[in-house]
Design an enzyme around this catalytic site. Structure first.
Site, mmCIF file in Angstrom:
data_model
loop_
_atom_site.group_PDB
_atom_site.id
_atom_site.type_symbol
_atom_site.label_atom_id
_atom_site.label_comp_id
_atom_site.label_asym_id
_atom_site.label_seq_id
_atom_site.Cartn_x
_atom_site.Cartn_y
_atom_site.Cartn_z
ATOM 1 N N LYS A 248 0.863 -1.179 0.000
ATOM 2 C CA LYS A 248 0.000 0.000 0.000
ATOM 3 C C LYS A 248 0.903 1.234 0.000
ATOM 4 O O LYS A 248 1.912 1.270 0.691
ATOM 5 C CB LYS A 248 -0.904 0.016 1.259
ATOM 6 N N GLN B 163 0.223 -10.674 12.623
ATOM 7 C CA GLN B 163 -0.165 -11.769 11.725
ATOM 8 C C GLN B 163 0.587 -13.051 12.091
ATOM 9 O O GLN B 163 0.021 -14.148 12.025
ATOM 10 C CB GLN B 163 0.089 -11.392 10.262
ATOM 11 N N LYS C 73 -6.404 -2.693 -13.648
ATOM 12 C CA LYS C 73 -6.420 -3.438 -12.395
ATOM 13 C C LYS C 73 -7.563 -4.441 -12.366
ATOM 14 O O LYS C 73 -8.701 -4.110 -12.704
ATOM 15 C CB LYS C 73 -6.559 -2.454 -11.220
#
Length: 420
Positions: A84, A175, A231
């Protein structure tokens, strides 16, 4: 359990990277493996960018393994920095919990939580992350990772120049902690994700090795790219959602039916459960006659039926054929709402007793009464698919489809919707 399962995943192009492929293949061929994929609630619905991982869980379940769908109620409060360009907007706990429930409901349409032999499991990492004490986390989990190790991850390296907050920097530890918890609770040994998750996945495997002295595994799927360079997962700039309220089944069907010729067979391998032999037969027919669009038709049928059911697929086909033929009166009110979502719409009061000329100008379909009269006389105006050349024509109740819609067409392709 099929001994060719992992090989088929590779033939479908679904395997991008794995850790210790030989050991993973052996494990998958010899026993039922528990595996997980995480879905962070960043909206109230999943979109087709999530479809590949969801269908991977389904593929594993169909081959005797136990999928765990992990809803990231905790990690969703932070935001994954992976690939990101900037930090995500942080959402409130209430919002994230509502979204988590929506996502849980959606996932249950694809994987079977009631299966008698290998029911899927669902978990929400807020259950353990919400209870974490910072000092304990830093001592017990943080001690396993050097800053150098965390900085070496591609997802972090890409953001160092532009700036990454400590909040996002620590995401990979959360995570990793998920993997440890799912191993402790369920014996989960395999984590799946998109190729952008490789760094987070390998951190989890490292934590399992250090804390439990067990070998965990990671498998990533390729990042999907479209042949034309645009995309994947967007149509006209908007996300294609799995929620029928946000993206209608007709819009969803249209997304797949309009797939580029160069992508259609590849997407059949990714998103359908047709066998590779069936796909090869479709490919052969498609190459012989690309204009038949047989690959796109098979793709749109398989995916729309999978996500929205057979009735919604058949309705989408019906809307498409009626719009193509111009036979608008064949459609009911729900089909009109789906087929003409997004076209210019004008609300007409039921008491309005306007002539066609007045309607065209009042609804801004025509710029002037003179232009309206000209277009009507020239046969350029259609009401519900039928040409209307009467200047004095007044719309009546019989023109309203389902009592509430009239479709006006100007020329070949300009559609307008009147609602009553």
């Amino acid at each position: 359990m099929s001994t060719d399962f992992f090989e088929e995943l590779k033939q479908r192009g679904l395997v991008h990277q794995t850790t210790d492929e030989a050991a993973l293949t052996k494990q998958l061929n010899e026993e039922s493996v528990k595996l997980y994929i995480g879905f962070d609630p960043t909206a109230d619905s999943l979109h087709i960018g999530h479809l590949l991982p969801i269908l991977m869980l389904r593929r594993f379940q169909q081959n005797g393994h136990v999928p765990i769908a992990l809803v990231g109620g905790g990690t969703g409060m932070i935001g994954d920095p992976s690939f990101k360009d900037q930090e995500r907007q942080l959402n409130t706990l209430d919002t994230v919990m509502q979204w988590s429930q929506s996502i849980k409901d959606q996932l249950s349409r694809f994987i079977d939580f009631e299966d008698q032999t290998n029911p899927a499991l669902i978990a929400n990492n807020y259950e353990w992350l919400g209870e974490l004490k910072l000092i304990d986390f830093l001592r017990d989990i943080g001690k396993n990772f050097t800053i150098n190790y965390m900085m070496s991850k591609e997802s972090v390296k890409r953001r160092i120049e532009s700036g990454i907050s400590y909040t996002e920097f620590a995401y990979q530890l959360l995570q990793a902690y998920d993997f440890l918890n799912l191993y402790d609770e369920h014996g989960c040994l395999l984590q799946l994700g998109g190729s952008d998750q490789w760094g987070n996945i390998t951190s989890g495997i490292e934590l399992l090795r250090r804390e439990r002295e067990v070998q965990g595994f990671g498998l990533t799927m390729p990042l999907i790219t479209k042949a034309d360079g645009t995309k994947f997962g967007k149509t006209e700039g908007n996300a294609v959602w799995l929620d029928a309220e946000k993206t209608t089944p007709y819009e969803f069907y249209q997304f797949w039916i309009n797939t580029d010729d160069r992508d259609a067979v590849k997407f059949l391998k990714f998103f359908s459960f047709l066998s590779l032999d069936e796909i090869a037969a479709i490919e052969k027919e498609f190459q012989a006659a690309p204009e038949s669009r047989v690959a796109q038709k098979a793709l749109a049928k398989e995916v729309t039926t999978l996500v929205h059911g057979e009735a919604a697929y058949e309705q989408a086909v019906h809307i498409s054929s009626s719009l193509f033929s111009g036979d608008i009166k064949e459609l009911n009110a729900d089909e009109i709402a789906q087929g003409f979502k997004g076209v210019p719409t004008y609300q007409v009061e039921a008491t309005d007793d306007l002539t066609l000329v007045e309607i065209l100008t009042t609804a801004h379909i025509e710029t002037s009464k003179r232009q309206a009269r000209e277009d009507i006389q020239n046969g350029a105006i259609y009401i519900n698919g039928e040409r209307q050349q009467d200047l004095a024509y007044v719309l009546s109740e019989s023109d309203r489809i389902g009592g509430k819609y009239v479709v006006i067409r100007r020329g070949k392709k300009k559609y307008f919707l009147l609602t009553f």
